[in-house]
Design a protein around this motif. Sequence first.
Motif, PDB file in Angstrom:
ATOM      1  N   ASP A  79       0.921  -1.511   0.022  1.00 18.85           N
ATOM      2  CA  ASP A  79       0.046  -0.067  -0.032  1.00 18.85           C
ATOM      3  C   ASP A  79       0.847   1.137  -0.011  1.00 18.85           C
ATOM      4  OD1 ASP A  79      -2.431  -1.619   0.115  1.00 18.85           O
ATOM      5  OD2 ASP A  79      -2.695  -1.248   2.202  1.00 18.85           O
ATOM      6  N   LEU A  80       2.000   1.186   0.843  1.00 19.53           N
ATOM      7  CA  LEU A  80       2.668   2.271   0.939  1.00 19.53           C
ATOM      8  C   LEU A  80       3.805   2.402  -0.190  1.00 19.53           C
ATOM      9  CD1 LEU A  80       3.447   4.599   2.894  1.00 19.53           C
ATOM     10  CD2 LEU A  80       4.988   3.221   4.032  1.00 19.53           C
ATOM     11  N   PHE A  81       4.372   1.386  -0.562  1.00 19.45           N
ATOM     12  CA  PHE A  81       5.636   1.318  -1.507  1.00 19.45           C
ATOM     13  C   PHE A  81       5.182   0.925  -3.029  1.00 19.45           C
ATOM     14  CE2 PHE A  81       7.433   0.178   2.932  1.00 19.45           C
ATOM     15  CZ  PHE A  81       8.135   1.401   2.765  1.00 19.45           C
ATOM     16  N   TRP A 129       9.337  -1.782   5.722  1.00 19.50           N
ATOM     17  CA  TRP A 129      10.331  -1.470   4.601  1.00 19.50           C
ATOM     18  C   TRP A 129      11.014  -2.903   4.788  1.00 19.50           C
ATOM     19  CZ3 TRP A 129      11.254   0.165   0.199  1.00 19.50           C
ATOM     20  CH2 TRP A 129      12.707  -0.134  -0.296  1.00 19.50           C
ATOM     21  N   ARG A 130      11.260  -3.369   6.137  1.00 17.04           N
ATOM     22  CA  ARG A 130      11.996  -4.605   5.983  1.00 17.04           C
ATOM     23  C   ARG A 130      10.760  -5.676   5.452  1.00 17.04           C
ATOM     24  NH1 ARG A 130      13.587  -2.513  11.269  1.00 17.04           N
ATOM     25  NH2 ARG A 130      11.777  -3.823  12.155  1.00 17.04           N
ATOM     26  N   ALA A 131       9.760  -5.681   5.895  1.00 14.44           N
ATOM     27  CA  ALA A 131       8.737  -6.693   5.372  1.00 14.44           C
ATOM     28  C   ALA A 131       8.586  -6.416   3.801  1.00 14.44           C
ATOM     29  CB  ALA A 131       7.541  -6.150   6.090  1.00 14.44           C
ATOM     30  N   TYR A 132       8.610  -5.417   3.288  1.00 13.98           N
ATOM     31  CA  TYR A 132       8.554  -5.191   1.898  1.00 13.98           C
ATOM     32  C   TYR A 132       9.743  -5.858   1.229  1.00 13.98           C
ATOM     33  CZ  TYR A 132       7.962  -2.855  -2.881  1.00 13.98           C
ATOM     34  OH  TYR A 132       7.668  -2.610  -4.000  1.00 13.98           O
ATOM     35  N   THR A 133      10.947  -5.723   1.752  1.00 13.92           N
ATOM     36  CA  THR A 133      11.999  -6.094   1.010  1.00 13.92           C
ATOM     37  C   THR A 133      12.275  -7.571   1.288  1.00 13.92           C
ATOM     38  OG1 THR A 133      13.353  -5.428   2.883  1.00 13.92           O
ATOM     39  CG2 THR A 133      13.373  -3.909   1.122  1.00 13.92           C
ATOM     40  N   ARG A 134      11.594  -8.042   2.281  1.00 10.84           N
ATOM     41  CA  ARG A 134      11.882  -9.439   2.455  1.00 10.84           C
ATOM     42  C   ARG A 134      10.734 -10.522   1.749  1.00 10.84           C
ATOM     43  NH1 ARG A 134      11.819  -8.683   8.190  1.00 10.84           N
ATOM     44  NH2 ARG A 134       9.453  -9.452   8.313  1.00 10.84           N
ATOM     45  N   ASP A 135       9.659  -9.489   1.514  1.00 10.89           N
ATOM     46  CA  ASP A 135       8.454 -10.003   0.669  1.00 10.89           C
ATOM     47  C   ASP A 135       7.741 -10.932   1.214  1.00 10.89           C
ATOM     48  OD1 ASP A 135       7.849 -11.328  -2.481  1.00 10.89           O
ATOM     49  OD2 ASP A 135       6.827  -9.598  -1.425  1.00 10.89           O
ATOM     50  N   ASP A 136       7.606 -10.912   2.726  1.00  9.62           N
ATOM     51  CA  ASP A 136       6.856 -12.164   3.437  1.00  9.62           C
ATOM     52  C   ASP A 136       5.696 -11.414   4.106  1.00  9.62           C
ATOM     53  OD1 ASP A 136       8.856 -12.063   6.546  1.00  9.62           O
ATOM     54  OD2 ASP A 136       7.959 -10.584   5.326  1.00  9.62           O
ATOM     55  N   ARG A 158      10.439   6.160  -2.397  1.00 11.06           N
ATOM     56  CA  ARG A 158       9.393   6.756  -1.375  1.00 11.06           C
ATOM     57  C   ARG A 158       9.820   6.340   0.130  1.00 11.06           C
ATOM     58  NH1 ARG A 158       3.923   3.796  -3.931  1.00 11.06           N
ATOM     59  NH2 ARG A 158       4.082   5.055  -5.856  1.00 11.06           N
ATOM     60  N   TYR A 159      10.730   5.464   0.223  1.00 12.76           N
ATOM     61  CA  TYR A 159      11.298   4.922   1.854  1.00 12.76           C
ATOM     62  C   TYR A 159      12.293   6.060   2.091  1.00 12.76           C
ATOM     63  CZ  TYR A 159      14.103   3.013   5.429  1.00 12.76           C
ATOM     64  OH  TYR A 159      14.969   2.730   6.277  1.00 12.76           O
ATOM     65  N   ILE A 217       9.737   3.761  13.537  1.00  9.55           N
ATOM     66  CA  ILE A 217       9.940   2.408  13.730  1.00  9.55           C
ATOM     67  C   ILE A 217       8.752   1.696  12.956  1.00  9.55           C
ATOM     68  CG2 ILE A 217       9.825   0.423  15.562  1.00  9.55           C
ATOM     69  CD1 ILE A 217      10.569   2.560  17.471  1.00  9.55           C
ATOM     70  N   ARG A 218       7.654   2.074  12.862  1.00  7.87           N
ATOM     71  CA  ARG A 218       6.917   1.475  11.823  1.00  7.87           C
ATOM     72  C   ARG A 218       7.297   1.440  10.462  1.00  7.87           C
ATOM     73  NH1 ARG A 218       0.692   2.956  10.332  1.00  7.87           N
ATOM     74  NH2 ARG A 218       0.125   1.012   9.217  1.00  7.87           N
ATOM     75  N   LEU A 219       7.903   2.484  10.139  1.00  7.37           N
ATOM     76  CA  LEU A 219       8.086   2.685   8.652  1.00  7.37           C
ATOM     77  C   LEU A 219       9.143   1.814   8.383  1.00  7.37           C
ATOM     78  CD1 LEU A 219       8.513   4.008   5.859  1.00  7.37           C
ATOM     79  CD2 LEU A 219       9.962   5.834   6.741  1.00  7.37           C
ATOM     80  N   ASN A 220      10.201   1.465   9.243  1.00  6.25           N
ATOM     81  CA  ASN A 220      11.271   0.557   9.016  1.00  6.25           C
ATOM     82  C   ASN A 220      10.774  -0.748   9.017  1.00  6.25           C
ATOM     83  OD1 ASN A 220      13.968   1.875   8.636  1.00  6.25           O
ATOM     84  ND2 ASN A 220      13.096   3.063  10.311  1.00  6.25           N
ATOM     85  N   ALA A 221       9.733  -1.076   9.798  1.00  5.14           N
ATOM     86  CA  ALA A 221       9.242  -2.488   9.940  1.00  5.14           C
ATOM     87  C   ALA A 221       8.320  -2.795   8.520  1.00  5.14           C
ATOM     88  CB  ALA A 221       8.226  -2.669  11.155  1.00  5.14           C
TER      89      ALA A 221
END
Length: 342
Positions: A21-23, A61-68, A33-34, A55-59
């Motif tokens: 939704d964000l990225f 981003w980590r989730a997005y880049t892990r794609d999980d 965007r990040y 903290i939420r933004l980075n969580a």
Amino acid sequence: MNDRALDDALARLDRVRVPADLFGEDEVEAARRYRRLARLVHPDATGGRTRDAFIRLNALWRAYTRDDTTTITTRRHTYRLDGDAIGGDLAELYTASPDAGESAVLLKMPRDPRDGDLLEREAEALRRLSRDGDGRFRPYVPRLIESFRHRDASTGARRRVNVIAALDGFPTLTEVRRAFPDGVDPRDAAWMWRRLLVALGFAHRAGVLHGAVLPDHVLIHPEKHGLVLVDWCYSVTGHHALDGAGRVPAMVDRYADWYPPEVPGRQTAGPATDVFMATRCMLDLMGDEAPKAMRSFARGCLLPARNRRPSDAWRLLAELDELLARLYGPRRFRPFHLPTAH
């Protein structure tokens, strides 16, 4: 610091349900965007006020880049969310690919976790229709795969999620009306009206009121002359009749003028409530094309007093068939196609 840009960034973070939704889907744009959001909400830039947002933004981003986190696992299935959300009245719809090579589904998540009770209504209604309704007419309503509570790993918010079998090739009546600016030919609208009454007759006999028979919630299949009545979040079943005297729980704001008086008046709803709204849909669909006899027929379904309107959709269908026979003769199949956009 641009306060408006910061406020916009925080608002965007508040609205996020899944990282996509964000990225979005483009990896280069996602990284851009990040970085921009990270500069805006970094605690060093705001005197520590935006620590939680950072903290939420980075969580996310980590989730997005892990794609999980685009994968949701329940006790029954694993769903991989595909693409961006489709905005609904109160929920976001995500196309998903389930495990085991099954057909595509839609995951329906409320934007506001507090609207989870409305998704519970939908799940209850669809279960009841499947259990108590006449099996011949089940294709007129969506098929519920499962309903569960999901905790967003990034935000901690818990939401009710309904998983519904996806439909292919079913535009809404809103889209059909848009394709025919002068109105749909009444001979074509006739089969849609008939099938909508079948859907209502099926539901009412199973003890379920839809509560929001609106153009966005009526889907048709042009070639096969199919119809599916969707979005049962506003439904009233035997269970919910106990907690609010059978009132429709909420309204779709942009269609406020489409409801019969008992809904905004917070009075008891009934089968005649659905009949009123279905009739309103069909008159709008035909526009000025509707013949005088059809308008006269519809007038009795649109009376302000609920107890003066027809309440038996099956009987009303028989009366509609008599009217159509007088207007157009014996019933026969008319191919129907939406105009192709150029």
